[in-house]
Structure formats: C-alpha cells, structure tokens
Write a protein that holds these residues in place. Structure first.
Motif, short mmCIF file in Angstrom:
data_model
loop_
_atom_site.label_atom_id
_atom_site.label_comp_id
_atom_site.label_asym_id
_atom_site.label_seq_id
_atom_site.Cartn_x
_atom_site.Cartn_y
_atom_site.Cartn_z
N SER A 68 0.83 -1.21 0.00
CA SER A 68 0.00 0.00 0.00
C SER A 68 0.87 1.26 0.00
CB SER A 68 -0.93 0.00 1.22
OG SER A 68 -0.19 -0.09 2.41
N GLY A 69 2.08 1.14 0.47
CA GLY A 69 2.99 2.28 0.47
C GLY A 69 3.82 2.42 -0.80
N GLY A 70 3.65 1.46 -1.72
CA GLY A 70 4.32 1.57 -3.01
C GLY A 70 5.61 0.79 -3.15
N ASN A 71 5.96 -0.01 -2.16
CA ASN A 71 7.16 -0.85 -2.31
C ASN A 71 6.85 -2.02 -3.25
OD1 ASN A 71 8.84 0.61 -0.49
ND2 ASN A 71 7.71 -0.29 1.21
N THR A 72 7.76 -2.26 -4.17
CA THR A 72 7.52 -3.26 -5.20
C THR A 72 8.51 -4.42 -5.12
OG1 THR A 72 8.90 -2.05 -6.78
CG2 THR A 72 6.55 -1.56 -6.78
N ASN A 73 8.08 -5.53 -5.69
CA ASN A 73 8.92 -6.72 -5.76
C ASN A 73 8.61 -7.43 -7.07
OD1 ASN A 73 10.74 -8.70 -4.78
ND2 ASN A 73 9.01 -10.01 -4.29
N TYR A 74 9.64 -7.91 -7.76
CA TYR A 74 9.45 -8.56 -9.06
C TYR A 74 10.19 -9.90 -9.10
CZ TYR A 74 8.14 -3.87 -10.67
OH TYR A 74 7.54 -2.64 -10.83
N VAL A 75 9.64 -10.82 -9.86
CA VAL A 75 10.39 -12.02 -10.17
C VAL A 75 11.52 -11.62 -11.10
CG1 VAL A 75 8.96 -12.65 -12.17
CG2 VAL A 75 10.17 -14.43 -10.89
N ASP A 76 12.66 -12.30 -11.00
CA ASP A 76 13.84 -11.89 -11.75
C ASP A 76 13.60 -11.84 -13.26
OD1 ASP A 76 16.36 -13.53 -9.65
OD2 ASP A 76 15.33 -11.61 -9.47
N SER A 77 12.79 -12.73 -13.77
CA SER A 77 12.62 -12.82 -15.22
C SER A 77 11.90 -11.62 -15.84
CB SER A 77 11.85 -14.11 -15.56
OG SER A 77 10.57 -14.09 -14.96
N VAL A 78 11.26 -10.79 -15.03
CA VAL A 78 10.55 -9.63 -15.59
C VAL A 78 11.17 -8.30 -15.17
CG1 VAL A 78 8.41 -10.97 -15.57
CG2 VAL A 78 8.84 -9.30 -13.74
N LYS A 79 12.18 -8.34 -14.34
CA LYS A 79 12.81 -7.09 -13.90
C LYS A 79 13.35 -6.31 -15.08
CE LYS A 79 14.10 -8.55 -9.24
NZ LYS A 79 15.23 -8.91 -8.31
N GLY A 80 13.06 -5.02 -15.10
CA GLY A 80 13.49 -4.17 -16.19
C GLY A 80 12.53 -4.14 -17.37
N ARG A 81 11.54 -5.04 -17.36
CA ARG A 81 10.58 -5.08 -18.46
C ARG A 81 9.16 -4.77 -17.99
NH1 ARG A 81 9.49 -9.76 -20.99
NH2 ARG A 81 9.99 -11.09 -19.20
N PHE A 82 8.81 -5.21 -16.79
CA PHE A 82 7.46 -5.02 -16.25
C PHE A 82 7.51 -3.98 -15.13
CE2 PHE A 82 5.61 -9.54 -17.17
CZ PHE A 82 6.01 -9.41 -18.50
N THR A 83 6.42 -3.23 -15.01
CA THR A 83 6.28 -2.26 -13.94
C THR A 83 4.91 -2.38 -13.31
OG1 THR A 83 7.76 -0.70 -15.05
CG2 THR A 83 6.37 0.17 -13.29
N ILE A 84 4.89 -2.59 -12.00
CA ILE A 84 3.63 -2.64 -11.27
C ILE A 84 3.39 -1.29 -10.61
CG2 ILE A 84 4.68 -3.58 -9.15
CD1 ILE A 84 2.08 -5.21 -8.76
N SER A 85 2.14 -0.86 -10.60
CA SER A 85 1.79 0.39 -9.95
C SER A 85 0.36 0.27 -9.43
CB SER A 85 1.90 1.58 -10.91
OG SER A 85 1.03 1.41 -12.02
N ARG A 86 -0.04 1.21 -8.59
CA ARG A 86 -1.40 1.14 -8.06
C ARG A 86 -1.93 2.54 -7.81
NH1 ARG A 86 -1.18 -1.98 -2.41
NH2 ARG A 86 -3.28 -1.13 -2.11
N ASP A 87 -3.24 2.64 -7.86
CA ASP A 87 -3.94 3.88 -7.53
C ASP A 87 -4.82 3.56 -6.33
OD1 ASP A 87 -5.73 6.03 -7.31
OD2 ASP A 87 -5.72 6.39 -9.47
N ASN A 88 -4.39 3.95 -5.15
CA ASN A 88 -5.12 3.58 -3.94
C ASN A 88 -6.52 4.20 -3.89
OD1 ASN A 88 -3.04 1.97 -2.94
ND2 ASN A 88 -2.05 3.70 -1.92
N ALA A 89 -6.66 5.38 -4.46
CA ALA A 89 -7.96 6.04 -4.46
C ALA A 89 -8.99 5.26 -5.29
CB ALA A 89 -7.83 7.46 -4.98
N LYS A 90 -8.49 4.55 -6.31
CA LYS A 90 -9.36 3.78 -7.20
C LYS A 90 -9.35 2.29 -6.89
CE LYS A 90 -8.91 6.99 -11.09
NZ LYS A 90 -8.51 7.13 -12.52
N ASN A 91 -8.59 1.89 -5.88
CA ASN A 91 -8.45 0.46 -5.55
C ASN A 91 -8.06 -0.35 -6.78
OD1 ASN A 91 -9.08 0.74 -2.79
ND2 ASN A 91 -11.27 0.55 -3.19
N THR A 92 -7.11 0.17 -7.53
CA THR A 92 -6.72 -0.44 -8.80
C THR A 92 -5.22 -0.66 -8.84
OG1 THR A 92 -8.58 0.61 -9.95
CG2 THR A 92 -6.76 -0.15 -11.30
N VAL A 93 -4.84 -1.79 -9.41
CA VAL A 93 -3.43 -2.10 -9.62
C VAL A 93 -3.22 -2.33 -11.11
CG1 VAL A 93 -3.73 -4.59 -9.21
CG2 VAL A 93 -1.50 -3.53 -8.85
#
Length: 120
Positions: free
Chosen positions: A53-78
């Motif tokens: 919820s604070g924006g800390n992210t974690n990725y599997v090694d195979s997608v690092k540098g290619r995928f980006t996760i983000s979220r909008d807490n006001a919209k309850n959307t990831v």
C-alpha cells in the motif's frame, strides 16, 4: 463481497507491450498488498510482481526491467505495464489483493484471470 476485475489482456507480438488493470470493488475498508501472478499451461501459478500500500515493489527476476507494477489507492486499482514481451510471458495473469472488508474481515482475494499471449 469483494470482486477483482482484470482487463487488458490479449494477443501481442514479441517485443510488444500490454498494460493490465485490476479494479477492486465492494465492501472494502482497506487493501494491503496487491500483486500479479501468472500461470502457464501445465505450470503452477507464480508471482510476477507485488506492491504494498505504500508503493514498495517486488518482481520475479525474469521480468525485472521489463514489467512495472503500480497502483492507484484512491481507485483500488493495480496495474501491470509489460514491455519487451517474450513468448515465455504467455500465461493467464491473475490479480491478487490482501483485502480488509467491512463484511468479512481480512481475505486473500483473486481475480478471474486474463490471458496474455505473446507470438514469436
């Protein structure tokens, strides 16, 4: 009742991009971590990326540098922005959320999944 609804999957060529969205709705008091998981045919469901919820992210090694996760807490959307896609990224992608509901307390909640197919 809480629902997670995913959108944005489809067919894309290798090297292309896709953006997945997952919106949570219902009797939601709070959402803790959210994430994306994927499951290829005959394989187990594996974590792709998570975000607190604070924006800390974690990725599997195979997608690092290619995928980006983000979220909008006001919209309850990831979101999951997937770039430089490879055929091995082909899978059903599932949204997950650690939801605290006014109705049922805390529950690990899953979406229905969205297919991403990367052609070579």
């Amino acid at each position: 009742q809480v629902q997670l609804v995913e959108s944005g999957g489809g067919l894309v060529q290798a090297g292309g991009s896709v953006r997945l969205s997952c919106a949570a709705s219902g009797s939601i008091a709070r959402i803790n971590a959210m994430g994306w998981y994927r499951q290829a045919p005959g394989e187990q469901r594996d974590m792709v990326a998570t975000i607190t919820s604070g924006g800390n992210t974690n990725y599997v090694d195979s997608v690092k540098g290619r995928f980006t996760i983000s979220r909008d807490n006001a919209k309850n959307t990831v979101y999951l922005q997937m770039n430089s896609l490879k055929p091995e990224d082909t899978a059903v992608y599932y949204c997950n959320a650690d939801v605290v509901s006014y109705s049922f307390g805390r529950r690990d909640t899953w979406g229905q999944g969205t297919q991403v197919t990367v052609s070579s």
